[in-house]
Every structure is written in C-alpha cells, then in structure tokens.
Enzyme design. Structure first.
Site, PDB file in Angstrom:
ATOM      1  N   SER A 237       0.557  -1.481   0.270  1.00  0.00           N
ATOM      2  CA  SER A 237       0.078   0.312   0.237  1.00  0.00           C
ATOM      3  C   SER A 237       0.143   1.081  -0.129  1.00  0.00           C
ATOM      4  O   SER A 237       2.010   1.658  -0.995  1.00  0.00           O
ATOM      5  CB  SER A 237      -0.900   0.420   1.269  1.00  0.00           C
ATOM      6  OG  SER A 237      -1.764   0.659   0.498  1.00  0.00           O
ATOM      7  N   ASP A 465      -9.564  -3.941  -5.335  1.00  0.00           N
ATOM      8  CA  ASP A 465      -8.911  -4.350  -4.373  1.00  0.00           C
ATOM      9  C   ASP A 465      -9.294  -2.732  -4.246  1.00  0.00           C
ATOM     10  O   ASP A 465      -9.317  -1.595  -4.931  1.00  0.00           O
ATOM     11  CB  ASP A 465      -7.074  -3.091  -4.661  1.00  0.00           C
ATOM     12  CG  ASP A 465      -5.984  -2.837  -3.499  1.00  0.00           C
ATOM     13  OD1 ASP A 465      -6.971  -2.093  -2.461  1.00  0.00           O
ATOM     14  OD2 ASP A 465      -5.045  -3.366  -3.147  1.00  0.00           O
ATOM     15  N   HIS A 493      -7.410  -5.587  -0.499  1.00  0.00           N
ATOM     16  CA  HIS A 493      -5.799  -4.984  -0.384  1.00  0.00           C
ATOM     17  C   HIS A 493      -5.763  -5.654  -0.539  1.00  0.00           C
ATOM     18  O   HIS A 493      -4.734  -6.502   0.760  1.00  0.00           O
ATOM     19  CB  HIS A 493      -6.557  -4.068   0.804  1.00  0.00           C
ATOM     20  CG  HIS A 493      -5.025  -2.975   0.875  1.00  0.00           C
ATOM     21  ND1 HIS A 493      -4.917  -2.300  -0.647  1.00  0.00           N
ATOM     22  CD2 HIS A 493      -4.060  -2.184   1.957  1.00  0.00           C
ATOM     23  CE1 HIS A 493      -3.976  -1.593  -0.272  1.00  0.00           C
ATOM     24  NE2 HIS A 493      -3.935  -2.035   1.079  1.00  0.00           N
TER      25      HIS A 493
END
Length: 523
Positions: A237, A465, A493
């Site tokens: 991320s 996602d 995610h």
C-alpha cells in the site's frame, strides 16, 4: 487474537487523512490479522530536498546497531540515529528510528536483509514484523533473509507524532462527516482545526520532517547499517510509495523490490481521494453481490444498487438517531458506522463479520460495527489510540498540497465524489479537507518516479482492491523504468500472502532467485 486490533495490523491510509481515513493494509493469510487499514494514500514527492552533505552524513552511515531482546520471542530490537533535517544533517539534532529483526532461520545461504513495510503512512513496521511478517511470510523466504522492519519517523516508537488525547479522539471520530447544514459544516471544520492545532502543540519539532522522502533516506541509512549493499524490500500500500521513492533516490542501491497494492505517484491529492472513493465502491459492490446471496444478509436481496440503497438508508437513520454500542460515550452514529463498514472491505474474509455486525446494528446493538471502527482507528480497550491517525495526517499533509482548502471547494467536488461512490462519496470528500488546515506547508508534490537504472522492480496490483485501485499499479509499473506488473484477479487489499499460490510463487521466486515474473503476468 484481539480482533479489535487485528483489522488494523497492517495499514495504509488515505491521501489526505481526515475523520475517515482511507487506507491500506498488506495482505496476510489470516484474514483479520491483516485486513483493514482504511485510509488514503500520500501523494508522491517529485521534489527532493538538497543532497545531504557527505561529510556530515558519514557518522550516521558508520554507526553500529546494538541489538537487544525485544520481549517478543525470536526478535531483536535496536535504535538507529538519523538527522532530523536531511538538508542540514547534524545541525538540527537527531531522531531515533526504532528497528527490529528476526535473523534468517536457514537452511540455505543467507541473502541479506529483507525490509518490510505495512503501509499507512503511520503503520508500525515493528508491530507488523512481530505480528505477521517475521512469522507468517513463506518459510523459504524467512530461511534465507533476516526479516527486518522499522517504525518510520513520526510513527509509534520513532519520535512519534502526537495530536489528541484518547477522549479527544473519541469525540473527533464521532463528528458528522456528511454535514447537512451550516452548523454541522462549522463543527466539522472546527474538528479539523482542533486536530491540526493539537499536532502542532504536541509535535512541532518533527512535523516538518516526516515526509516520505525523509523516510526513504532513513531506509538507506538502515540498509547501510545492516551491512547490505543493496536494499531488498517488500512494501504494501503506502509502502509502495515509500519503496518507489527510495528507488528513485537511490536507483543503484535497489536490490529486489516488491511493491504490492501500488500507489500512483503522479496523482494529485484530489484525484487520489476520488480514485480511492471509487475503489471502495468497487469493493462494496463485490460485498453487496455476495451478501445478497447469503441467507443472513441484513441488507436483503437484489442488485448491488438495491443493497447499497438500504445501507444508505441505514446510515441516514443513524445520522438522525445513533444506536447503543455498549459504550455510553460512543453510541453508534453514522460516522463510526461508516468507518466500521469500510474497515471490513479491506479483506473479503471479513465479510461474514460485517454481515453480523450490520445485522446487530440494525437490531439496535452497534457494538459490532463499533469494534470494527476501533480496529480501523487502532483504539485499544483502555481508550488509548495508537498514533497511526496522527502520523498518517502528518505524512500525507507534508507530501502533497491539500486536496481542498475550504468547504466551498468540497461542495464543488461533491457531485464527482458521489458519482464515484453513492455510499461513501460524501464522507470521503469531506475527509479530504483535513490537510486544508495543516500547520506545516507541504514540501512535496505529485510527479512520476522512474528509478532510472534500477534493477527489476515487481509491482503488484489487485483488480478489485478497495484502497489502491488497480489502475494505480498499472501507472506505477509504467513509470518505473524497470517496473514489472504482476496482476491478481481478486478482491481485497494487496495480494502477497493472501491465498493465491500463483502470486506467492511468483514473488517468492523473485525474492529467492532474483527472477521477476514476466511483465503483465496475471493470476
């Protein structure tokens, strides 16, 4: 396992964090251990401070780490010194960077250190290492690498940014983030201003020096003091932005880099927030389709649009009349309920928990959704909050100019946010106003990161996602001169360690043998 903590174990956060952060978590095989860290992503910084003076930096690169027991079996901890201000190393004092490792277990030849970052910005690397990566990464990887992480500057154990007390945060997280009139707008703006003022009062020294560029420079220091000639790294991320920034600053020092759940450094704050809003709508649509097939779906059957309309109706009821949650000071209103729903969208394995929590809330018991919201905000049972929310805002607001400078600008953008997500659009638009009142001027701006001359870098994107839309991974892989795109056709995610043998095999081979997957490979 404490599920109130588990949903936030690995985080990433929204582009310009507000009351509702939109973030990210790195994937793991155990659902709630690695599920939602919902916040937006910091924008990439194309502008870079002047190169640090080599002579002044020499003592930092020459330092030796002294390892000690962490209090967690199998792990060792240390502290690294870094200059507070890289433009004037040594002149403005230092910051302490907390580091942890688990040494390679063997068998096989040691490959050096593998630094991991869970995202955020604001996620604790040490917490992630000890709770998941150091014990949950594939055994062949842990056998050959020392598993290493650090809390980036401003985070938890590393000169942490502090802003509000626990009771103040309780109030902050309950402020209506979809204001219906002038009075509610004023209360929301006041909350943002109070948050910013609290950060300035408690953390004025470090606030100007917690950018992603600063953290990337710290990561090169860490590489050096660990004794590694190249950086081997897995970032999830926001950790992809940190890794790409590192590669752009130090392309000749790139080893094997995996950027999972990638961000697009060229997207400005407004676009990042709107893109992410669209991502949560995509994730909710997947949940809605699944929920409508389940006998216990509290939102009934029908199309995703019909399911979404029932959730919106429920949020409106909570806006007018919160329901008890088991905490007299924190009834479940629209703000906390929305946060709880978003938290569970980070991992499809959390969908049953979300159905149960929604069922209870619709029957007058908001404790389940409150627990999900608490996991998102990293609120402990003692009422204390980890500093994730504070560090998240500090990094995001420094990395890019604010998406909005005032309520009128939010009003102008609301139609596009509502189009991106009828369910979450308004709340996420208003959340992006937070940086408009930040006490420190942004030092970075959006721009491409090319890492010219770097070794092959693997960029991973998941088609559905919620927090880092797939198009961001496509964009980052295209910008990086040596970028290779690996695609996961799935929900949730990030992708590594979340159950796809295809993804895990490709990444493990790259980490262990240095062979990246073919560009464009899909799993």
């Amino acid at each position: 396992m404490d599920t109130s903590r588990a949903l936030r174990t690995t985080g990433t956060v929204i582009a310009v964090a507000g009351l509702l952060l939109s973030g990210c978590t790195s994937g793991g095989s155990e659902t709630l251990q690695t599920a939602a860290s919902a916040r937006g992503e910091a924008g990439a910084t194309a502008s870079v401070p002047p190169s640090p003076d080599a002579a002044a930096m020499r003592p930092y690169y020459a330092q030796k780490l002294t390892w000690r027991d962490c209090g967690v079996p199998g792990f060792q901890c240390s502290t690294m010194k870094a200059p507070l201000d890289y433009a004037n190393p040594g002149a403005g004092g230092d910051v302490d960077i907390a580091v942890a490792r688990r040494v390679a277990t063997g068998p096989g030849k040691r490959l050096g250190s593998l630094v991991v970052n869970p995202g955020g910005p604001g996620g604790s690397g040490i917490g992630y290492l000890q709770a998941y990566a150091g014990i949950g990464y594939p055994a062949p990887v842990r056998a050959r690498y020392d598993m290493v992480s650090f809390d980036p500057r401003g985070v938890e154990r590393s000169s942490p940014v502090e802003c509000l007390t626990g009771p103040e945060m309780d109030k902050y997280t309950q402020v209506d983030q979809t204001p219906d009139d002038a009075a509610e707008r004023a209360r929301l703006v006041a909350a943002f201003k109070e948050f910013a003022a609290g950060c300035e009062a408690r953390s004025n020294r470090v606030l100007p020096h917690v950018s992603t560029v600063d953290a990337a420079r710290d990561m090169d220091l860490l590489r050096a003091v660990l004794g590694d000639g190249k950086l081997n790294y897995v970032g999830a991320s926001y950790g992809t932005l940190l890794g790409a920034t590192y590669a752009n600053l130090f392309p000749d020092r790139v080893g094997r880099l995996v950027l999972d759940g990638a961000m697009d450094p060229t997207r400005e704050a407004l676009d990042l927030n709107r893109d992410q809003t669209e991502g949560f709508e995509t994730a909710f649509t997947s949940f809605a389709k699944d929920c409508a097939k389940q006998p216990d779906c509290p939102l009934g059957q029908g199309s995703p649009e019909e399911v979404a309309a029932r959730l919106q109706d429920f949020f409106r009821k909570l806006d007018a009349q919160p329901v008890p949650s088991g905490d007299d000071k924190r009834p479940l209103g629209e703000a906390l309920a929305t946060t709880g729903v978003i938290a569970a969208l980070y991992d499809e394995n959390a969908w049953p928990q979300l159905r149960e929590a929604l069922t209870s809330a619709m029957n007058g018991d908001g404790s389940g959704l409150l627990g999900l919201a608490d996991s998102y905000y990293e609120r402990g049972a003692d009422g204390k909050y980890a500093n994730l929310m504070f560090a998240n805002a500090a990094v995001n607001c420094l990395d890019q100019p604010a998406a909005f400078t005032g309520p009128d600008a939010v009003d102008a953008a609301l139609p596009s946010f509502r189009k991106a997500s009828p369910v979450f659009g308004a709340g996420l638009a208003w959340a992006a106003l937070n940086c408009g009142y930040w006490p420190v001027k942004a030092t970075g701006k959006a721009g491409p990161l090319t890492a010219k001359g770097a070794a092959p870098i693997v960029v991973v994107g998941t088609l559905r996602d919620p927090a880092t839309p797939y198009k961001w991974a496509q964009a980052l892989a295209g910008q990086l001169e040596s970028g290779t795109l690996l695609t996961y056709d799935g929900d949730g995610h990030t992708a590594y360690g979340r159950g796809s043998d295809c993804i895990d095999t490709a990444i493990n081979r790259y980490l262990l043998e240095g062979k990246p997957p073919q560009d464009g490979k899909k799993c």
